[in-house]
Scaffold this motif. Structure first.
Motif, PDB file in Angstrom:
ATOM      1  N   MET A 260       0.865  -1.180   0.000  1.00 59.25           N
ATOM      2  CA  MET A 260       0.000   0.000   0.000  1.00 59.25           C
ATOM      3  C   MET A 260       0.899   1.225   0.000  1.00 59.25           C
ATOM      4  SD  MET A 260      -2.974  -1.104   2.672  1.00 59.25           S
ATOM      5  CE  MET A 260      -1.997  -1.760   4.000  1.00 59.25           C
ATOM      6  N   TYR A 261       0.707   2.078  -0.961  1.00 57.22           N
ATOM      7  CA  TYR A 261       1.521   3.292  -1.066  1.00 57.22           C
ATOM      8  C   TYR A 261       0.708   4.495  -0.634  1.00 57.22           C
ATOM      9  CZ  TYR A 261       4.356   0.486  -4.317  1.00 57.22           C
ATOM     10  OH  TYR A 261       5.131  -0.479  -4.904  1.00 57.22           O
ATOM     11  N   ASP A 262       1.175   5.214   0.353  1.00 55.75           N
ATOM     12  CA  ASP A 262       0.465   6.425   0.767  1.00 55.75           C
ATOM     13  C   ASP A 262       1.130   7.639   0.126  1.00 55.75           C
ATOM     14  OD1 ASP A 262      -1.110   8.285   1.923  1.00 55.75           O
ATOM     15  OD2 ASP A 262      -0.618   7.790   3.999  1.00 55.75           O
ATOM     16  N   GLU A 263       0.457   8.209  -0.841  1.00 52.19           N
ATOM     17  CA  GLU A 263       0.944   9.397  -1.554  1.00 52.19           C
ATOM     18  C   GLU A 263       2.423   9.301  -1.926  1.00 52.19           C
ATOM     19  OE1 GLU A 263      -0.747  12.920  -0.844  1.00 52.19           O
ATOM     20  OE2 GLU A 263      -2.546  12.080   0.043  1.00 52.19           O
ATOM     21  N   PRO A 264       2.786   8.324  -2.729  1.00 52.96           N
ATOM     22  CA  PRO A 264       4.215   8.141  -3.016  1.00 52.96           C
ATOM     23  C   PRO A 264       4.837   9.310  -3.778  1.00 52.96           C
ATOM     24  CG  PRO A 264       2.869   6.732  -4.430  1.00 52.96           C
ATOM     25  CD  PRO A 264       1.937   7.333  -3.423  1.00 52.96           C
ATOM     26  N   PHE A 265       4.036  10.094  -4.486  1.00 51.05           N
ATOM     27  CA  PHE A 265       4.619  11.130  -5.355  1.00 51.05           C
ATOM     28  C   PHE A 265       4.629  12.511  -4.719  1.00 51.05           C
ATOM     29  CE2 PHE A 265       2.140   8.154  -8.045  1.00 51.05           C
ATOM     30  CZ  PHE A 265       3.208   7.389  -8.444  1.00 51.05           C
ATOM     31  N   THR A 266       3.874  12.672  -3.642  1.00 52.97           N
ATOM     32  CA  THR A 266       3.710  14.007  -3.071  1.00 52.97           C
ATOM     33  C   THR A 266       5.049  14.590  -2.645  1.00 52.97           C
ATOM     34  OG1 THR A 266       1.582  13.303  -2.282  1.00 52.97           O
ATOM     35  CG2 THR A 266       2.444  15.334  -1.359  1.00 52.97           C
ATOM     36  N   GLY A 267       5.296  15.813  -3.049  1.00 58.42           N
ATOM     37  CA  GLY A 267       6.504  16.510  -2.625  1.00 58.42           C
ATOM     38  C   GLY A 267       7.777  16.011  -3.271  1.00 58.42           C
ATOM     39  N   GLN A 268       7.678  15.306  -4.388  1.00 58.46           N
ATOM     40  CA  GLN A 268       8.873  14.805  -5.067  1.00 58.46           C
ATOM     41  C   GLN A 268       9.178  15.660  -6.289  1.00 58.46           C
ATOM     42  OE1 GLN A 268      10.534  12.052  -3.896  1.00 58.46           O
ATOM     43  NE2 GLN A 268       9.114  12.143  -2.193  1.00 58.46           N
ATOM     44  N   ASP A 269      10.468  15.774  -6.579  1.00 57.92           N
ATOM     45  CA  ASP A 269      10.815  16.489  -7.803  1.00 57.92           C
ATOM     46  C   ASP A 269      10.493  15.592  -9.003  1.00 57.92           C
ATOM     47  OD1 ASP A 269      13.290  14.956  -8.701  1.00 57.92           O
ATOM     48  OD2 ASP A 269      13.769  15.466  -6.624  1.00 57.92           O
ATOM     49  N   PRO A 270      10.413  16.184 -10.193  1.00 55.23           N
ATOM     50  CA  PRO A 270       9.970  15.404 -11.367  1.00 55.23           C
ATOM     51  C   PRO A 270      10.802  14.141 -11.596  1.00 55.23           C
ATOM     52  CG  PRO A 270      10.065  17.719 -11.900  1.00 55.23           C
ATOM     53  CD  PRO A 270      10.624  17.585 -10.520  1.00 55.23           C
ATOM     54  N   ILE A 271      12.109  14.217 -11.332  1.00 53.62           N
ATOM     55  CA  ILE A 271      12.938  13.045 -11.586  1.00 53.62           C
ATOM     56  C   ILE A 271      12.611  11.923 -10.596  1.00 53.62           C
ATOM     57  CG2 ILE A 271      15.303  12.199 -11.691  1.00 53.62           C
ATOM     58  CD1 ILE A 271      16.121  14.989 -12.576  1.00 53.62           C
ATOM     59  N   SER A 272      12.479  12.299  -9.320  1.00 45.95           N
ATOM     60  CA  SER A 272      12.114  11.293  -8.325  1.00 45.95           C
ATOM     61  C   SER A 272      10.756  10.699  -8.630  1.00 45.95           C
ATOM     62  CB  SER A 272      12.058  11.895  -6.928  1.00 45.95           C
ATOM     63  OG  SER A 272      13.273  12.485  -6.609  1.00 45.95           O
ATOM     64  N   LYS A 273       9.828  11.571  -9.064  1.00 46.55           N
ATOM     65  CA  LYS A 273       8.496  11.078  -9.408  1.00 46.55           C
ATOM     66  C   LYS A 273       8.591  10.028 -10.484  1.00 46.55           C
ATOM     67  CE  LYS A 273       5.363  14.887  -8.481  1.00 46.55           C
ATOM     68  NZ  LYS A 273       4.478  15.902  -9.024  1.00 46.55           N
ATOM     69  N   GLY A 274       9.362  10.370 -11.535  1.00 43.39           N
ATOM     70  CA  GLY A 274       9.524   9.427 -12.630  1.00 43.39           C
ATOM     71  C   GLY A 274      10.113   8.112 -12.152  1.00 43.39           C
ATOM     72  N   ALA A 275      11.136   8.229 -11.268  1.00 39.83           N
ATOM     73  CA  ALA A 275      11.776   7.018 -10.763  1.00 39.83           C
ATOM     74  C   ALA A 275      10.783   6.169  -9.989  1.00 39.83           C
ATOM     75  CB  ALA A 275      12.958   7.398  -9.869  1.00 39.83           C
ATOM     76  N   LEU A 276       9.946   6.833  -9.192  1.00 38.71           N
ATOM     77  CA  LEU A 276       8.989   6.083  -8.384  1.00 38.71           C
ATOM     78  C   LEU A 276       7.916   5.425  -9.243  1.00 38.71           C
ATOM     79  CD1 LEU A 276       8.722   8.470  -5.334  1.00 38.71           C
ATOM     80  CD2 LEU A 276       9.214   6.029  -5.195  1.00 38.71           C
ATOM     81  N   VAL A 277       7.447   6.174 -10.237  1.00 35.48           N
ATOM     82  CA  VAL A 277       6.434   5.613 -11.140  1.00 35.48           C
ATOM     83  C   VAL A 277       6.970   4.334 -11.768  1.00 35.48           C
ATOM     84  CG1 VAL A 277       5.295   5.957 -13.374  1.00 35.48           C
ATOM     85  CG2 VAL A 277       5.279   7.785 -11.679  1.00 35.48           C
ATOM     86  N   HIS A 278       8.191   4.435 -12.263  1.00 37.46           N
ATOM     87  CA  HIS A 278       8.819   3.294 -12.910  1.00 37.46           C
ATOM     88  C   HIS A 278       8.977   2.136 -11.927  1.00 37.46           C
ATOM     89  CE1 HIS A 278      11.520   1.081 -15.486  1.00 37.46           C
ATOM     90  NE2 HIS A 278      12.396   1.033 -14.500  1.00 37.46           N
ATOM     91  N   LEU A 279       9.415   2.486 -10.724  1.00 38.79           N
ATOM     92  CA  LEU A 279       9.692   1.469  -9.707  1.00 38.79           C
ATOM     93  C   LEU A 279       8.420   0.737  -9.280  1.00 38.79           C
ATOM     94  CD1 LEU A 279      12.218   0.615  -8.325  1.00 38.79           C
ATOM     95  CD2 LEU A 279      11.809   2.299  -6.549  1.00 38.79           C
ATOM     96  N   ILE A 280       7.371   1.497  -9.045  1.00 41.03           N
ATOM     97  CA  ILE A 280       6.126   0.877  -8.577  1.00 41.03           C
ATOM     98  C   ILE A 280       5.594  -0.072  -9.642  1.00 41.03           C
ATOM     99  CG2 ILE A 280       3.720   1.344  -8.011  1.00 41.03           C
ATOM    100  CD1 ILE A 280       4.666   3.953  -6.719  1.00 41.03           C
ATOM    101  N   LYS A 281       5.629   0.415 -10.876  1.00 42.43           N
ATOM    102  CA  LYS A 281       5.126  -0.418 -11.968  1.00 42.43           C
ATOM    103  C   LYS A 281       5.969  -1.684 -12.117  1.00 42.43           C
ATOM    104  CE  LYS A 281       2.260  -1.187 -15.229  1.00 42.43           C
ATOM    105  NZ  LYS A 281       0.830  -1.349 -14.899  1.00 42.43           N
ATOM    106  N   SER A 282       7.288  -1.523 -12.105  1.00 38.23           N
ATOM    107  CA  SER A 282       8.112  -2.696 -12.373  1.00 38.23           C
ATOM    108  C   SER A 282       8.089  -3.681 -11.202  1.00 38.23           C
ATOM    109  CB  SER A 282       9.543  -2.287 -12.721  1.00 38.23           C
ATOM    110  OG  SER A 282      10.126  -1.639 -11.629  1.00 38.23           O
ATOM    111  N   LEU A 283       8.018  -3.167  -9.962  1.00 40.78           N
ATOM    112  CA  LEU A 283       7.904  -4.102  -8.837  1.00 40.78           C
ATOM    113  C   LEU A 283       6.618  -4.890  -8.938  1.00 40.78           C
ATOM    114  CD1 LEU A 283       9.116  -2.092  -5.718  1.00 40.78           C
ATOM    115  CD2 LEU A 283      10.243  -3.985  -6.878  1.00 40.78           C
ATOM    116  N   ASN A 284       5.576  -4.193  -9.364  1.00 46.25           N
ATOM    117  CA  ASN A 284       4.297  -4.874  -9.468  1.00 46.25           C
ATOM    118  C   ASN A 284       4.357  -6.030 -10.453  1.00 46.25           C
ATOM    119  OD1 ASN A 284       1.519  -4.302  -8.312  1.00 46.25           O
ATOM    120  ND2 ASN A 284       1.091  -4.804 -10.451  1.00 46.25           N
ATOM    121  N   THR A 285       5.001  -5.800 -11.590  1.00 52.47           N
ATOM    122  CA  THR A 285       5.055  -6.888 -12.571  1.00 52.47           C
ATOM    123  C   THR A 285       6.099  -7.938 -12.196  1.00 52.47           C
ATOM    124  OG1 THR A 285       6.024  -5.098 -13.857  1.00 52.47           O
ATOM    125  CG2 THR A 285       4.110  -6.177 -14.785  1.00 52.47           C
TER     126      THR A 285
END
Ligand SMILES: Nc1ncnc2c1ncn2[C@@H]1O[C@H](COP(=O)(O)OP(=O)(O)O)[C@@H](O)[C@H]1O
Ligand SMILES: [Mg+2]
Lengths: 260, 276
Positions: free
Chosen positions: B170-195
């Motif tokens: 369960m991710y609680d607001e994983p993107f809030t307060g992140q710079d664009p690069i961190s956001k991108g990294a997290l988006v990628h990470l969440i998706k790839s961990l899921n698969t």
């Protein structure tokens, strides 16, 4: 008037619910102690931060209190020509009263406030919640080891305080004011009773350690998880501990030394 | 959507849940399904109770009504030890990261392993380094939490959350307060961990773009109710004014820009109350 009564009723009620929560919390802590025993490292780490880090303040305070006792005692006793018994007076005051009480007050100020702030901040930064979600019980992992450490450290710190104080009294008494050094020690040895004085002092300091640790941990755990909430909880720890220690000291003294 | 089918596929199922804080009703008879292996997002403005919902699912809060089923367990009926066993299989990423501040990154990630397993230290080291490698922070193992940036702290917390190989996160607001690069990294990470790990993910967020990019299914909630649901495409094309306002970030709409107040002119002209 009615408002006053209403407020009184409300305050009493919140007071009681807090006492109830505090008692429940204490039961949880105590049942958590069993799971600390197989993990002595947790306990040792806490003994270090609760106990060892209080060494300096306890030693310095003990020294000064003992030196003052030496001075004051000498002025009174020398009026009666009884300055030989200075050692008894200094040691009895320290072992029975000042050792347990003052070191407990210092403990509440030094270690208790730090415990409250630590636990309160762990709550505010969701570390306790996070632990629960990792299926780790924060009471067992965080609270009980600290409680046990406080309980065990307190008598040791009180003993340290008294020992240093007795040396301080001796330094002033025989070093400065010319009381015979041999008399200082021998009178002390002859007149301080192991059961009546030392054991009772140790019992006091265990009780104070119990109460001070309980209050400190509960206030932290029960703090409103904001910076203001934690700061108020820290203040409450020091104030409530001081009241409890002094009040309990009166009760314990009456029970222990009442009949002689 | 056919309800009976989705319930069977659900890892987490929230049924007719109601919850209040004081007099404020936070959830009013809400029902949500989270399918196995999918990324499901819950979106809504701040203060709608997204964090509260995750705590209800994790069994940290008790609902007034309704049930939460996680992997066929009724979370609020479990005994304490059973709940703790279930939680070992539920990772949660707190908004703040909730790293333990008195230990370094390595020990933080090792923490759940040391608490719950009797693995030898060499094995723990291997596992921790693998988890850190997965989030790209193997090199940060010796740092203390206060030396990490917000984005790094969240990735470490993620490494810790997957340490016990859970079935879901369960991710609680994983993107809030992140710079664009961190956001991108997290988006990628969440998706790839899921698969890669075959996880089921629940993301709570109000970052529309990032969430829509990875979610398989989205619930939009407001004032205790589900006001819209569907795939990101369906949500985008939703007819609901409310959902449109939220997704497009317009200032005024069904949700008003102004907090309820009396008439502006009246307010300015009246003398007002003085506080002494
Ligand atoms: N411990 C608490 N006590 C009282 N009210 C709370 C507490 N935690 C959250 N709330 C209230 O519950 C509502 C939902 O909070 P939360 O779940 O944190 O919202 P979100 O995560 O969607 O921003 C908010 O109005 C908040 O003020
Ligand atoms: Mg939140």
């Amino acid at each position: 008037m009615i408002e006053l009564l209403q407020n009184l009723g409300k305050n009493t009620r919140t007071g009681f619910t807090k006492l109830g929560r505090g008692t429940f919390f204490l039961l949880q802590i105590i049942s958590g102690i069993l799971s600390v025993l197989p993990r002595p490292r947790l306990l040792l780490n806490q003994m270090y931060s609760v106990g060892v880090l209080s060494f300096l303040i306890i030693t310095i305070s003990g020294l000064f209190v003992g030196m003052v006792l030496g001075l004051q005692g000498y002025y009174i006793l020398s009026d009666f020509g009884a300055e030989e018994t200075l050692g008894v007076m200094v040691a009895a005051s320290l072992v029975r009263e000042l050792g347990p009480v003052v070191s407990a007050l210092l403990f509440a100020g030094r270690a208790g406030s730090a415990l409250t702030a630590e636990i309160g901040l762990m709550k505010a930064t969701e570390q306790l919640s996070g632990m629960e979600m990792m299926a780790v019980d924060p009471i067992k992992r965080i609270i009980s080891p600290r409680f046990l450490a406080g309980l065990l450290s307190m008598p040791l710190l009180a003993a340290l305080f008294s020992a240093v104080g007795i040396i301080g009294g001796q330094m002033v008494g025989s070093g400065l004011l010319g009381v015979d050094e041999g008399a200082y020690w021998s009178q002390m040895q002859a007149n301080i009773d192991f059961q009546d004085d030392i054991i009772n002092g140790v019992i006091k300091s265990i009780v104070f350690g119990f109460v001070a640790s309980w209050i400190a941990l509960f206030e932290g755990y029960d703090a409103i998880p904001t910076s203001e909430g934690v700061s108020r909880a820290t203040t409450r720890t020091v104030v409530n501990s001081a009241f409890s220690i002094l009040g309990l000291d009166f009760i314990l003294t009456a029970l222990m030394f009442g009949d002689n | 959507m056919d309800n009976s089918v989705s319930t069977q596929n659900s890892l987490v199922s929230v049924q007719n849940l109601s919850f209040s804080r004081g007099n404020k009703k936070i959830f009013d008879d809400i029902s949500l399904e989270f399918e196995r292996g999918k990324v499901t997002a819950i979106m809504g403005p701040s203060g709608t109770g997204k964090t509260t919902l995750l705590k209800l699912i994790g069994g940290q809060l008790f609902p007034e009504q309704g049930t939460v089923i996680v992997d066929d367990n009724n979370v609020h009926r479990l005994r304490r030890s059973e709940l703790y066993n279930l939680r070992k299989r539920m990772g949660m990423l707190f908004q703040s990261g909730a790293l333990l501040t008195d230990m370094n990154v390595f020990d933080n990630v090792a923490f759940p392993l040391r608490e719950h397993t009797h693995l030898p230290e060499s094995m723990i080291r291997t596992l921790v380094l693998m988890k850190l490698q997965a989030v790209g922070l193997r090199g940060a193992r010796d740092l203390m939490p206060n030396e990490l940036s917000g984005g790094m702290a969240r990735r470490i917390a993620l490494a810790r959350a997957i340490a016990l190989d859970p079935m879901m996160i369960m991710y609680d607001e994983p993107f809030t307060g992140q710079d664009p690069i961190s956001k991108g990294a997290l988006v990628h990470l969440i998706k790839s961990l899921n698969t890669i790990l075959g996880l089921t993910s629940i993301i709570v967020s109000h970052d529309v773009q990032e969430t829509a990019a990875i979610a398989d299914y989205i619930y939009v909630i407001s004032e205790g109710k589900v006001v819209g649901q569907g795939t990101p495409k369906e949500i985008e094309q939703s007819e609901s004014d409310w959902v449109q306002q939220f997704m497009n970030g317009t200032a005024d709409g069904p949700v008003h820009f102004h907090y309820p107040a009396k008439d502006y002119v009246d307010d300015l002209l009246s003398t007002g109350k003085r506080y002494s």
